[in-house]
Scaffold this motif. Structure first.
Motif, PDB file in Angstrom:
ATOM      1  N   PRO A  76       8.207   3.410  13.829  1.00 38.07           N
ATOM      2  CA  PRO A  76       8.323   2.112  13.151  1.00 38.07           C
ATOM      3  C   PRO A  76       7.889   0.966  14.064  1.00 38.07           C
ATOM      4  N   ASN A 104       3.705   1.938  10.864  1.00 41.25           N
ATOM      5  CA  ASN A 104       3.536   0.928   9.829  1.00 41.25           C
ATOM      6  C   ASN A 104       3.183  -0.416  10.435  1.00 41.25           C
ATOM      7  N   LYS A 106       3.778  -4.527  10.124  1.00 43.42           N
ATOM      8  CA  LYS A 106       4.781  -5.437   9.565  1.00 43.42           C
ATOM      9  C   LYS A 106       4.215  -6.180   8.352  1.00 43.42           C
ATOM     10  N   LYS A 137      19.625  -0.987  10.298  1.00 39.88           N
ATOM     11  CA  LYS A 137      18.697  -1.674   9.395  1.00 39.88           C
ATOM     12  C   LYS A 137      17.276  -1.155   9.576  1.00 39.88           C
ATOM     13  N   ALA A 138      16.802  -1.074  10.824  1.00 37.90           N
ATOM     14  CA  ALA A 138      15.419  -0.671  11.083  1.00 37.90           C
ATOM     15  C   ALA A 138      15.169   0.772  10.663  1.00 37.90           C
ATOM     16  N   ARG A 140      16.699   2.492   8.389  1.00 39.67           N
ATOM     17  CA  ARG A 140      16.716   2.602   6.927  1.00 39.67           C
ATOM     18  C   ARG A 140      15.426   2.064   6.324  1.00 39.67           C
ATOM     19  N   GLU A 141      14.859   1.033   6.945  1.00 39.48           N
ATOM     20  CA  GLU A 141      13.565   0.526   6.480  1.00 39.48           C
ATOM     21  C   GLU A 141      12.496   1.599   6.650  1.00 39.48           C
ATOM     22  N   ALA A 142      12.525   2.310   7.794  1.00 38.35           N
ATOM     23  CA  ALA A 142      11.563   3.387   8.035  1.00 38.35           C
ATOM     24  C   ALA A 142      11.755   4.524   7.036  1.00 38.35           C
ATOM     25  N   ASP A 144      12.949   4.234   4.041  1.00 39.53           N
ATOM     26  CA  ASP A 144      12.464   3.750   2.748  1.00 39.53           C
ATOM     27  C   ASP A 144      10.944   3.866   2.648  1.00 39.53           C
ATOM     28  N   ILE A 145      10.243   3.604   3.760  1.00 40.06           N
ATOM     29  CA  ILE A 145       8.782   3.734   3.763  1.00 40.06           C
ATOM     30  C   ILE A 145       8.381   5.175   3.484  1.00 40.06           C
TER      31      ILE A 145
END
Length: 224
Positions: A76, A104, A106, A137-138, A140-142, A144-145
């Motif tokens: 990430p 990814n 940003k 948080k970070a 979970r964002e990864a 989700d991607i």
């Protein structure tokens, strides 16, 4: 928490991190609002020797931990990007393991090849690699991607440091424990708070730092 003999690779990694200022002892306010007696700054992993020891430690972790076979290391943005790249090389060099790596952006690129992803396509078995899981948080964002790609399956997470402390929720579990339970995947770390304590006990001469981390562990550490 009893002291255990540390793996030589972990000792080398800790000593390199201390010598370079990546692992610091003192007083540091974290995003959580807690005041920590130590801090790991992965942004300072920018020399060839540090990247070499870091990649070796991460490759060893992946090769000998609960993380299963995989196809792509996903880093990430931003700190996960160089970690994915150097670990991909180390896995081939040290263990003969072939894998791809991707990351990814940003912001979505609207020219050239376009899109928000660079490197290996997100398909097959995916392992996320990053520095430290704090609030979650970070990571979970990864996750989700990766979930946006039907051909991709998340099978594990590799990180540099597990602080082994409880989150702010009422569960009394750490972010690592919560991610493992929610997504059914292993989350492995090169270093834990317990490793750092063991190192300080074995090394000696850093009694103030040891005492401060032991007190912090009593207050915020998970039950081990």
């Amino acid at each position: 928490m009893s002291s255990t003999k540390l793996d030589p690779a972990k000792v080398t990694f800790i000593e390199d991190a201390i010598a370079s200022g990546v692992l610091l002892f003192g007083t540091f306010e974290l995003k959580s609002g807690r005041v920590s007696p130590y801090f790991f700054n992965a942004g300072l992993l920018h020399s060839s020797s540090l990247l070499s020891s870091t990649s070796s430690a991460l490759a060893q972790l992946i090769a000998h931990s609960r993380i299963p076979e995989f196809d792509v290391l996903f880093g990430p943005a931003y700190k996960g990007i160089p970690l994915a790249a150097v670990t991909c090389v180390a896995l081939k060099r040290d263990y003969g393991r072939e894998c791809g790596f991707g990351y990814n952006r940003k912001e979505v690129k609207d020219h050239g090849e376009g899109g928000s992803l660079v490197g290996a396509p997100l398909r097959g078995r995916i392992v996320i690699i990053d520095d430290v899981l704090t609030s979650g948080k970070a990571i979970r964002e990864a996750i989700d991607i990766i979930a946006q790609y039907p051909e991709a399956q998340l099978v594990g997470v590799a990180q540099l440091v597990d602080r082994q402390e409880t989150g702010k929720g009422a569960s009394g579990k750490s972010t690592v424990q919560e991610v493992e339970e929610e997504f059914g995947i292993p989350v492995e770390a090169v270093l834990t708070m317990a490793n750092i304590l063991d190192y300080l006990r074995e090394k000696g001469g850093m009694e103030e730092e040891l005492k401060a981390i032991e007190e912090y562990d009593k207050q915020y550490g998970i039950k081990k």
